[in-house]
Design an enzyme around this catalytic site. Structure first.
Site, PDB file in Angstrom:
ATOM      1  N   HIS A 307      47.293  20.006  -5.860  1.00 59.43           N
ATOM      2  CA  HIS A 307      48.001  20.779  -6.875  1.00 59.43           C
ATOM      3  C   HIS A 307      49.220  20.008  -7.286  1.00 59.43           C
ATOM      4  O   HIS A 307      49.948  19.444  -6.079  1.00 59.43           O
ATOM      5  CB  HIS A 307      48.387  22.398  -6.399  1.00 59.43           C
ATOM      6  N   ASP A 365      41.173  27.549  -7.540  1.00 59.49           N
ATOM      7  CA  ASP A 365      39.725  27.407  -8.046  1.00 59.49           C
ATOM      8  C   ASP A 365      38.979  27.236  -6.920  1.00 59.49           C
ATOM      9  O   ASP A 365      37.732  27.252  -7.360  1.00 59.49           O
ATOM     10  CB  ASP A 365      39.939  26.392  -9.152  1.00 59.49           C
TER      11      ASP A 365
END
Ligand code: CMC
Length: 430
Positions: A307, A365
């Site tokens: 991320h 996710d």
């Protein structure tokens, strides 16, 4: 009186001061808006690695601590104590609704779920096998053709109606995309159901028999919506802000956000992650794929890992892991092959030096695809679920921008490295 802080930059031997702005939490910022005028230089920050594009009151992320706050409230508490509509209300209004406001907001949303009948004909223009994200980009954008004339978004009442319309209609639009792909008849919302249950009903109900809501599953979906509702100035939100900064219609801006979200580096990661797990197929092949993800000459990345902001862990991933376990237990799928594979992959990656060194952790996710698959949502629809939820954040951010007295059209500058000025040669000399 507090002393005004300054940052001094030496440019071509000359010192220039810039004000330092302080936020509630997080990094302070140097206000360089006057840099070009004062020095003739621009800053270069491709990918916005060190640039705050706006001031915002909405969401805060502490990437090192793994903390996510919506209007100051930790995501863990919101996921436990609120539903998605409370969160949508909070994002936009700054405060959670009280009991009367909550009842009123939920009733209003229920009463706006229908779409103009003419809009349902748009679906016939798409191929049945079109990707649902392509369909919802088109249909969400087409709402601007229905709600444009007579709207003045400088008026709060008009922004109220716009917010209610989008939040209420986006589940309808997304479920219709699914029904169109499968050839099932279009279903409209039932006013006795809550937001998440209604979405499941519109997706999976049929006119010939009663649809029974499973509260564990609809609550799981509601939590997925909460976890995806906003994430400060990510790529799609910045896209919505940039599109909206020209004064464009908000439905068109949401369509721009959906387009950006679609990519596999952003909202498309949940779909890509599930496809990756299916491709790996078996625990025995995990090592091979981990090695591929570390190979500089291979474009393969471990989907659902890494991320831009979280360099410790993604708090949404922890919550999603729990939701995943609850849903699989409810459905008796604790031994689901992909779930087991995902757990193994997560464990091996978290112990691998490459992932430790680069601070790569599972993101939201990683498990959301497995949960959605268990809920019966087809893989190609995963990013649509993300879009449904993120619509709340996009709209809150759009409104914050257009009501900010300092707001200007977004217009980045560039470092031009193309051909130097030259003359067009005659065709015989080209
Ligand atoms: N697998 C293997 N290596 C990775 C991964 C990964 N998933 N993610 C980053 N790296 C490596 C990358 O190759 C780079 O290596 P090096 O330093 O040798 O060049 C280093 O880690 C830093 O990565 P980056 O790509 O420069 O980081 P970024 O902040 O630009 O990108 C990211 C963040 C999310 C785009 C990226 O981690 C990625 O593509 N992850 C997979 C896709 C994914 O899961 N996306 C969902 C994000 S969360 C949902 C959302 O909010 O949209």
């Amino acid at each position: 009186m507090s002393e005004e802080r300054k940052a001094t930059l030496t440019v071509d031997g000359k010192s220039v001061d810039f004000p330092v702005m302080k936020g509630t939490h997080g990094n302070d910022v140097i206000d360089i808006r006057t840099l070009g005028g004062k020095t003739g230089y621009f800053t270069y920050d491709s990918g916005f690695l060190s640039t705050a594009s706006c001031q915002s009151h909405i969401t805060f992320i502490d990437g090192d601590k793994g903390e996510l706050l919506y209007r100051g409230y930790p995501i863990e508490q919101l996921a436990e104590k609120c539903n998605f509509l409370d969160v949508a209300y909070l994002l936009r209004n700054g405060e959670l609704p009280n009991a009367a406001q909550k009842a009123d907001f939920e009733k209003t949303i229920r009463r706006h779920t229908l779409v103009h009948d003419q809009l349902t004909r748009f679906y016939n223009g798409f191929r049945r096998d079109a990707h649902p994200m392509a369909v919802i980009v088109g249909v969400a954008g087409a709402l601007s053709a229905f709600y444009h004339q007579g709207m003045n978004y400088s008026l709060v009442e008009h922004r109220d109606v716009c917010f209610q319309r989008i939040i209420a209609k986006i589940p309808t639009i997304i479920s219709l995309a699914y029904r169109y792909t499968t050839g099932l008849p279009f279903m409209y919302a039932r006013n006795d159901l809550d937001y998440a249950a209604n979405f499941m009903y519109m997706m999976f109900g049929v006119p010939c028999e009663e649809y029974k809501v499973n509260p564990v599953l609809s609550r799981a979906l509601d939590i997925i919506f909460i976890l995806h509702a906003d994430h400060e100035q990510n790529a799609s939100t910045s896209t919505v802000r940039l599109a909206g900064s020209s004064g464009a219609n908000p439905f068109a801006c949401v369509a721009a956000g959906i387009s950006c979200l679609w990519g596999p580096a952003h909202g498309g990661a949940n779909e890509a992650c599930l496809r990756m797990l299916e491709e790996i197929g078996d625990v025995s092949r995990v090592g091979e794929y981990i090695n591929r993800s570390k190979d500089k000459n291979d474009s393969f990345k471990l989907m659902g890992f890494g991320h831009r902001v979280y360099k410790n862990f993604d708090p949404r991933a922890k919550l999603m892991g729990k939701v995943c376990a609850d849903v699989l237990a409810e459905l008796g799928l604790e031994n689901d092959r992909l779930f087991k594979l995902a757990q193994k992959l997560e464990k091996i990656a978290l112990e691998d030096d490459y992932f430790i060194e680069k601070k790569l952790y599972p993101n939201v996710d990683f498990y959301s695809g497995i949960v959605q698959k268990a809920l019966g949502i087809p893989t190609s629809m995963f990013t649509c679920i993300f879009a449904l939820a993120r619509t709340a954040g996009w709209l809150a951010q759009w409104e914050e921008m257009i009501t900010d007295p300092e707001y200007k059209i977004g217009r980045p500058r560039q470092l031009y490295v193309g051909a130097a000025r030259r003359n067009v040669p005659d065709i015989s000399k080209r």
